[in-house]
Enzyme design. Structure first.
Site, PDB file in Angstrom:
ATOM      1  CG  ASP A  15      -9.918  74.710  18.743  1.00 25.67           C
ATOM      2  OD1 ASP A  15      -8.775  75.071  19.082  1.00 25.67           O
ATOM      3  OD2 ASP A  15     -10.598  75.302  17.880  1.00 25.67           O
ATOM      4  CE  LYS A  77      -3.213  77.671  20.783  1.00 22.65           C
ATOM      5  NZ  LYS A  77      -4.396  77.335  19.967  1.00 22.65           N
ATOM      6  CD  GLU A 178      -4.846  75.235  16.748  1.00 20.26           C
ATOM      7  OE1 GLU A 178      -4.689  75.416  17.955  1.00 20.26           O
ATOM      8  OE2 GLU A 178      -4.659  76.119  15.903  1.00 20.26           O
ATOM      9  CG  ASP A 200      -5.675  77.484  12.001  1.00 19.20           C
ATOM     10  OD1 ASP A 200      -6.362  78.420  12.434  1.00 19.20           O
ATOM     11  OD2 ASP A 200      -5.358  76.494  12.690  1.00 19.20           O
TER      12      ASP A 200
END
Ligand code: AMP
Length: 527
Positions: A15, A77, A178, A200
């Site tokens: 992850d 990211k 994810e 999420d």
């Protein structure tokens, strides 16, 4: 290098988070999260430069964030697969003390101490760190990985993540979303038919995904998201308030003081996390800056939950606009949702949990660890992909998060593959020549929901050349776009008349060429 059933290396699930990363593996049939030598199961996705050619990653890098912010790269990211001129890059530039510059392909790059790094190179440092942790924990070489990305990531962001894996010396077995990974982990060992909603909220992105789970099959019904809404924005909101308090108290302007702003963001994040467990917190930042007379300024103030809630409520509300969208795309009512999963560090914040519970009229599932569940799902998928055919293995049916279209005259986009189409998938379109004796056509590929080119992401373009000179409209070329199981776009073309196929490479409008990726590989540098 191969990580198929016969290969010697281990395949892990990673992850690769905005704030933190986690690595997991399946051992003796059970998924386990792997810890570093100090027992840490999560690693900050932070890379500290300033050691010659070397870098430090994870907890040690995080520690130097406050005293060497200009060398310490975090939340990268948020930049991955982004064009330099994009609004997101501009917002990020205001948040960080290191430099962001334009790369040769219009991509955003990181500049630290006069050196420029492509964003996938920085992410690769994090991946290499996770690989090293997994190797130390298992005593085996790690060669392959399933890496997770936010469901709403577009083609360029996925491609850049794959590039990061290659640079880190890892074979990227699959990119999975994810929330889908979270559902895989939740469903492991459960044999029920259920509709699952995955909320999420991580450090930098928000995704909402609705899935149908049946024994052995996970089918994504819809996904929606915002790639620039996450915990960092909560920190920003609190830090801005703190800055205003200090500026008023001491009559200073800290807007250009990066060091002070980094300290305030750090204090804001710590206050936010502390408020998850306490009704109020004391915020102290010693030696924040100097006032006009050169006297040191320190912060000492109090923040309670209701005050913090006022600051972050607009952000929480923004998530429910996305939730509404995902629910209506899935065609389900909240009463039809059987389980609500919370993923991402921000869902530990009680006001977020409460808001989600209220919306769905049920308590979110409490038994999953929001920090680890995604890596566990990725590890399960890595195990499936490297075990060869396993009739017991779960099948993943994911969707494409954004519409894929082709640019047409007048600045418009014609949709070819609508969002929420199951992947892998393909679609074709016939192109005609527009002029007599035209020997080439240029095709622009866009991703996004707008009918206007300017509001969508230009994935790239390609040129079909070598066309037969003929009166306009006579030459017909069938272009086929496909989206693979990783969500990555490919294109091929065939001359309808001659059957001659054309090799097409989409020239990315940002990102790296494959030659550059190979040059950047750490293993070639003896990393
Ligand atoms: P992730 O990207 O999933 O690792 O999420 C990281 C985000 O979650 C960061 O913004 C953290 O500040 C936030 N976070 C982690 N733990 C907590 C907590 N206990 N309370 C509030 N926010 C948290």
């Amino acid at each position: 290098m191969s990580t198929g059933p016969d290969s010697k290396g281990l395949a892990v699930g990673i992850d690769l988070g905005t704030s933190n990363s986690v690595v997991a593996v399946v051992r003796d049939g059970e998924p386990v999260v792997l810890a570093d030598a100090q027992g840490n199961r999560t690693q900050p996705s932070v890379v500290a430069y300033g050691y010659g050619n070397a870098s430090v990653v994870g907890h040690r890098a995080r520690q130097q964030l406050t005293y060497a912010p200009e060398n310490t790269v975090f939340s990268v990211k948020r930049l991955i697969g982004r064009r330099y001129g994009s609004e997101e890059v501009e917002r990020m530039r205001r948040m960080v003390a290191w430099g962001i510059t334009e790369g040769p392909h219009g991509d955003a790059r990181v500049r630290v101490q006069g050196k420029v790094y492509a964003v996938p190179e920085v992410s690769a440092r994090v991946l290499a760190h996770m690989k090293a942790i997994a190797e130390a924990a298992t005593g085996e070489p790690v060669t392959g990985a399933v890496i997770t990305v936010p469901a709403y990531f577009n083609d360029q962001q996925r491609q850049a993540t794959r590039d990061a894996a290659t640079i880190a010396g890892l074979e990227c077995l699959r990119i999975i979303n994810e929330p889908t990974a979270a559902a895989l982990a939740y469903g492991y060992g459960r044999e029920q038919r259920q509709h699952i909603a995955v909320y999420d909220l991580g450090g930098g992105t928000f995704d909402m995904t609705i899935l149908r789970m049946e024994p052995g099959v996970y089918e994504v019904l819809s996904t929606a998201g915002d790639t620039f809404l996450g915990g960092d924005d909560f920190d920003d909101a609190i830090a801005t308030w703190l800055r205003q308090v200090v500026e008023q108290q001491h009559d200073v302007d800290l807007s250009d003081n990066h060091a002070a702003r980094t300290k305030l963001r750090d204090a804001a994040e710590r206050a936010k996390v502390a408020l998850s467990g306490l009704p109020a917190v004391e915020v102290r930042v010693p030696n924040l800056a100097r006032d006009r007379s050169g006297k040191g300024i320190s912060v000492h103030t109090r923040l309670d939950r209701s005050q913090a809630l006022k600051l972050v409520m607009p952000l929480i509300q923004r998530t429910f606009v996305v939730v509404d969208d995902a629910m209506s795309q899935a065609g389900l009512s909240t009463a039809q949702i059987d389980a609500v999963l919370l993923v991402g560090g921000m869902t530990r914040f009680p006001p977020v949990r409460e808001a989600v519970g209220k919306y769905f009229g049920q308590e979110p599932v409490g038994s999953i660890n929001p920090d680890e569940v995604v890596a566990v799902g990725a590890a399960l998928q890595a195990h499936t992909l490297t075990q060869g055919f396993d009739p017991e293995a779960a099948v993943l049916l994911d969707v494409t998060p954004q519409t894929l279209g082709v640019g047409t005259v007048g600045g418009f986009v014609e949709p070819l593959i609508p969002r929420n189409t199951a992947i892998p998938t393909d679609a074709s379109k016939i192109f005609h020549t527009a002029h007599d004796n035209q020997t080439e056509v240029r095709i622009l590929v866009y991703q996004g929901e707008s009918r206007m080119q300017a509001d969508n992401e230009l994935l790239g373009h390609f040129v079909l050349d070598g066309l037969r000179p003929a009166p306009r409209g006579e030459v017909r070329i069938r272009v086929t776009f496909s989206i693979d199981a990783d969500g990555i776009v490919h294109a091929s073309a065939v001359d309808e008349e001659t059957g001659r196929a054309q090799e097409i490479t989409i020239e990315a409008s940002s990102g790296l060429t494959q030659e550059e990726v190979q040059e950047m590989r750490f293993d070639d540098l003896g990393f």
